[in-house]
Design a protein around this motif. Sequence first.
Motif, PDB file in Angstrom:
ATOM      1  N   ALA A 110      -2.753  11.024   8.497  1.00  0.00           N
ATOM      2  CA  ALA A 110      -3.057  10.110   9.604  1.00  0.00           C
ATOM      3  C   ALA A 110      -4.470   9.547   9.483  1.00  0.00           C
ATOM      4  O   ALA A 110      -4.694   8.343   9.679  1.00  0.00           O
ATOM      5  CB  ALA A 110      -2.879  10.833  10.941  1.00  0.00           C
ATOM      6  N   GLU A 111      -5.432  10.402   9.175  1.00  0.00           N
ATOM      7  CA  GLU A 111      -6.815   9.938   9.070  1.00  0.00           C
ATOM      8  C   GLU A 111      -6.993   8.997   7.872  1.00  0.00           C
ATOM      9  O   GLU A 111      -7.712   7.994   7.962  1.00  0.00           O
ATOM     10  CB  GLU A 111      -7.756  11.138   8.961  1.00  0.00           C
ATOM     11  N   LEU A 112      -6.338   9.308   6.768  1.00  0.00           N
ATOM     12  CA  LEU A 112      -6.392   8.416   5.612  1.00  0.00           C
ATOM     13  C   LEU A 112      -5.753   7.067   5.939  1.00  0.00           C
ATOM     14  O   LEU A 112      -6.284   6.009   5.588  1.00  0.00           O
ATOM     15  CB  LEU A 112      -5.681   9.060   4.418  1.00  0.00           C
ATOM     16  N   ALA A 113      -4.611   7.100   6.638  1.00  0.00           N
ATOM     17  CA  ALA A 113      -3.917   5.858   6.994  1.00  0.00           C
ATOM     18  C   ALA A 113      -4.778   5.000   7.923  1.00  0.00           C
ATOM     19  O   ALA A 113      -4.821   3.771   7.789  1.00  0.00           O
ATOM     20  CB  ALA A 113      -2.578   6.175   7.660  1.00  0.00           C
ATOM     21  N   ALA A 114      -5.465   5.644   8.868  1.00  0.00           N
ATOM     22  CA  ALA A 114      -6.321   4.903   9.800  1.00  0.00           C
ATOM     23  C   ALA A 114      -7.456   4.199   9.064  1.00  0.00           C
ATOM     24  O   ALA A 114      -7.898   3.116   9.465  1.00  0.00           O
ATOM     25  CB  ALA A 114      -6.885   5.854  10.857  1.00  0.00           C
ATOM     26  N   PHE A 222       4.244   1.342   7.308  1.00  0.00           N
ATOM     27  CA  PHE A 222       4.891   2.315   6.428  1.00  0.00           C
ATOM     28  C   PHE A 222       4.221   2.355   5.065  1.00  0.00           C
ATOM     29  O   PHE A 222       3.965   3.422   4.512  1.00  0.00           O
ATOM     30  CB  PHE A 222       6.380   1.986   6.275  1.00  0.00           C
ATOM     31  N   CYS A 223       3.919   1.189   4.504  1.00  0.00           N
ATOM     32  CA  CYS A 223       3.274   1.134   3.188  1.00  0.00           C
ATOM     33  C   CYS A 223       1.914   1.817   3.222  1.00  0.00           C
ATOM     34  O   CYS A 223       1.545   2.531   2.271  1.00  0.00           O
ATOM     35  CB  CYS A 223       3.125  -0.312   2.732  1.00  0.00           C
ATOM     36  N   ILE A 224       1.173   1.611   4.297  1.00  0.00           N
ATOM     37  CA  ILE A 224      -0.130   2.245   4.432  1.00  0.00           C
ATOM     38  C   ILE A 224       0.004   3.769   4.460  1.00  0.00           C
ATOM     39  O   ILE A 224      -0.729   4.501   3.787  1.00  0.00           O
ATOM     40  CB  ILE A 224      -0.848   1.753   5.710  1.00  0.00           C
ATOM     41  N   VAL A 225       0.957   4.262   5.241  1.00  0.00           N
ATOM     42  CA  VAL A 225       1.172   5.707   5.310  1.00  0.00           C
ATOM     43  C   VAL A 225       1.660   6.238   3.967  1.00  0.00           C
ATOM     44  O   VAL A 225       1.303   7.352   3.552  1.00  0.00           O
ATOM     45  CB  VAL A 225       2.159   6.057   6.445  1.00  0.00           C
ATOM     46  N   LEU A 226       2.448   5.455   3.280  1.00  0.00           N
ATOM     47  CA  LEU A 226       2.924   5.831   1.953  1.00  0.00           C
ATOM     48  C   LEU A 226       1.751   6.061   0.999  1.00  0.00           C
ATOM     49  O   LEU A 226       1.700   7.056   0.270  1.00  0.00           O
ATOM     50  CB  LEU A 226       3.834   4.729   1.410  1.00  0.00           C
ATOM     51  N   GLU A 250       8.027   6.089  -4.960  1.00  0.00           N
ATOM     52  CA  GLU A 250       7.399   5.325  -6.017  1.00  0.00           C
ATOM     53  C   GLU A 250       6.581   4.227  -5.353  1.00  0.00           C
ATOM     54  O   GLU A 250       7.058   3.510  -4.488  1.00  0.00           O
ATOM     55  CB  GLU A 250       8.473   4.742  -6.933  1.00  0.00           C
ATOM     56  N   LEU A 251       5.371   4.083  -5.792  1.00  0.00           N
ATOM     57  CA  LEU A 251       4.427   3.236  -5.071  1.00  0.00           C
ATOM     58  C   LEU A 251       4.554   1.752  -5.370  1.00  0.00           C
ATOM     59  O   LEU A 251       4.106   0.927  -4.575  1.00  0.00           O
ATOM     60  CB  LEU A 251       2.995   3.678  -5.387  1.00  0.00           C
ATOM     61  N   LYS A 252       5.109   1.391  -6.508  1.00  0.00           N
ATOM     62  CA  LYS A 252       5.068  -0.012  -6.930  1.00  0.00           C
ATOM     63  C   LYS A 252       5.593  -0.981  -5.873  1.00  0.00           C
ATOM     64  O   LYS A 252       4.942  -1.994  -5.588  1.00  0.00           O
ATOM     65  CB  LYS A 252       5.818  -0.191  -8.248  1.00  0.00           C
ATOM     66  N   PRO A 253       6.782  -0.752  -5.268  1.00  0.00           N
ATOM     67  CA  PRO A 253       7.260  -1.695  -4.247  1.00  0.00           C
ATOM     68  C   PRO A 253       6.291  -1.835  -3.068  1.00  0.00           C
ATOM     69  O   PRO A 253       6.100  -2.942  -2.543  1.00  0.00           O
ATOM     70  CB  PRO A 253       8.598  -1.092  -3.799  1.00  0.00           C
ATOM     71  N   ALA A 254       5.682  -0.731  -2.658  1.00  0.00           N
ATOM     72  CA  ALA A 254       4.734  -0.782  -1.537  1.00  0.00           C
ATOM     73  C   ALA A 254       3.478  -1.553  -1.922  1.00  0.00           C
ATOM     74  O   ALA A 254       2.963  -2.354  -1.135  1.00  0.00           O
ATOM     75  CB  ALA A 254       4.374   0.628  -1.087  1.00  0.00           C
ATOM     76  N   LEU A 255       2.984  -1.309  -3.128  1.00  0.00           N
ATOM     77  CA  LEU A 255       1.797  -2.026  -3.584  1.00  0.00           C
ATOM     78  C   LEU A 255       2.072  -3.519  -3.694  1.00  0.00           C
ATOM     79  O   LEU A 255       1.229  -4.349  -3.328  1.00  0.00           O
ATOM     80  CB  LEU A 255       1.337  -1.475  -4.938  1.00  0.00           C
ATOM     81  N   GLU A 256       3.255  -3.868  -4.180  1.00  0.00           N
ATOM     82  CA  GLU A 256       3.621  -5.285  -4.274  1.00  0.00           C
ATOM     83  C   GLU A 256       3.738  -5.904  -2.896  1.00  0.00           C
ATOM     84  O   GLU A 256       3.320  -7.047  -2.674  1.00  0.00           O
ATOM     85  CB  GLU A 256       4.935  -5.432  -5.036  1.00  0.00           C
ATOM     86  N   TYR A 257       4.275  -5.157  -1.950  1.00  0.00           N
ATOM     87  CA  TYR A 257       4.412  -5.677  -0.587  1.00  0.00           C
ATOM     88  C   TYR A 257       3.043  -5.954   0.020  1.00  0.00           C
ATOM     89  O   TYR A 257       2.849  -6.960   0.719  1.00  0.00           O
ATOM     90  CB  TYR A 257       5.175  -4.679   0.286  1.00  0.00           C
ATOM     91  N   LEU A 258       2.093  -5.078  -0.258  1.00  0.00           N
ATOM     92  CA  LEU A 258       0.734  -5.242   0.266  1.00  0.00           C
ATOM     93  C   LEU A 258      -0.099  -6.213  -0.554  1.00  0.00           C
ATOM     94  O   LEU A 258      -1.209  -6.579  -0.153  1.00  0.00           O
ATOM     95  CB  LEU A 258       0.023  -3.881   0.305  1.00  0.00           C
ATOM     96  N   GLY A 259       0.434  -6.629  -1.707  1.00  0.00           N
ATOM     97  CA  GLY A 259      -0.322  -7.525  -2.581  1.00  0.00           C
ATOM     98  C   GLY A 259      -1.510  -6.832  -3.224  1.00  0.00           C
ATOM     99  O   GLY A 259      -2.558  -7.452  -3.456  1.00  0.00           O
TER     100      GLY A 259
END
Length: 280
Positions: A110-114, A222-226, A250-259
């Motif tokens: 939670a703290e990392l996500a914030a 969700f991507c941030i928490v991931l 797997e992080l790639k889809p989340a990283l792509e979503y966040l650009g």
Amino acid sequence: MVVCMRPKPYLIPPRPETLISLTSILQQSEPCLDAVVNIIKADVSLFTVVMSTANSPVFSGASHFKSLHQAVMRLGLKRLYTLTELILLRKSLSKVGRLDRFWDTSVEVAELAARLAPQLTTENPDRAYALGMLHDCGVPLMIESYSEYREFLNSNEGLNHSTLSLKERALFGVDHFTVGAEIAEAWQISDDICDAIRVQVDYPVALLNQHDEVSESSKALFCIVLLAKNISDSYRRYWRLDSPLSQSYELKPALEYLGLPDMDYLDIRDDYLDELEMIR
């Protein structure tokens, strides 16, 4: 092999009177700060956690608050309400023993996500914090409700979340993502957080679907928490549900979503890992 007996129904804990009273005060046109402070002081465990959290680096920066009034003023009433809500929910879901590591890791995520939220998105860090705390909140209730569930988790370490969800439903009639979303809804947590909890089971398909009912805000949270979970996991403090062997995230889809380019994320992750090591 876990043999599922006849499942007993799980009961979602109700919102406690403390939270109801706090909600009533904060809905007033001019909330009384003294009344808010008195509610927090009346619950020793709540007072203790509010003070320790307010003095954590993610909320206080270089400041250190000695009084509850100071902590409340620094946090603000909206953030205090979110924090109180999460503390009381954790307390309500902590009836089963030996979950300290689970909750400690949830706090770390939670703290990392914030901290990641304003760095990588326009999302509110408080909501990122809330999702970090709640993303697996169905797990404690499943453990409490189904005597075989703890063994089930240990036996299925490393499964991707879609497979884990299918096995949970086959054995228990429900998965912990659904239970977690139901808990969040019952406690009147915002819709984007409830949806972000559900998104987990459909990752990465949910990020690619442009016509579903899940908001872009829910997906971004969700991507941030991931990413926060990945950093925490890299620090080797993450709970069994997401071991280093797990391929569920797997992080790639989340990283792509966040650009966010892979190398940029690795630099960010290394910076956070260095900080975690320094405060260890």
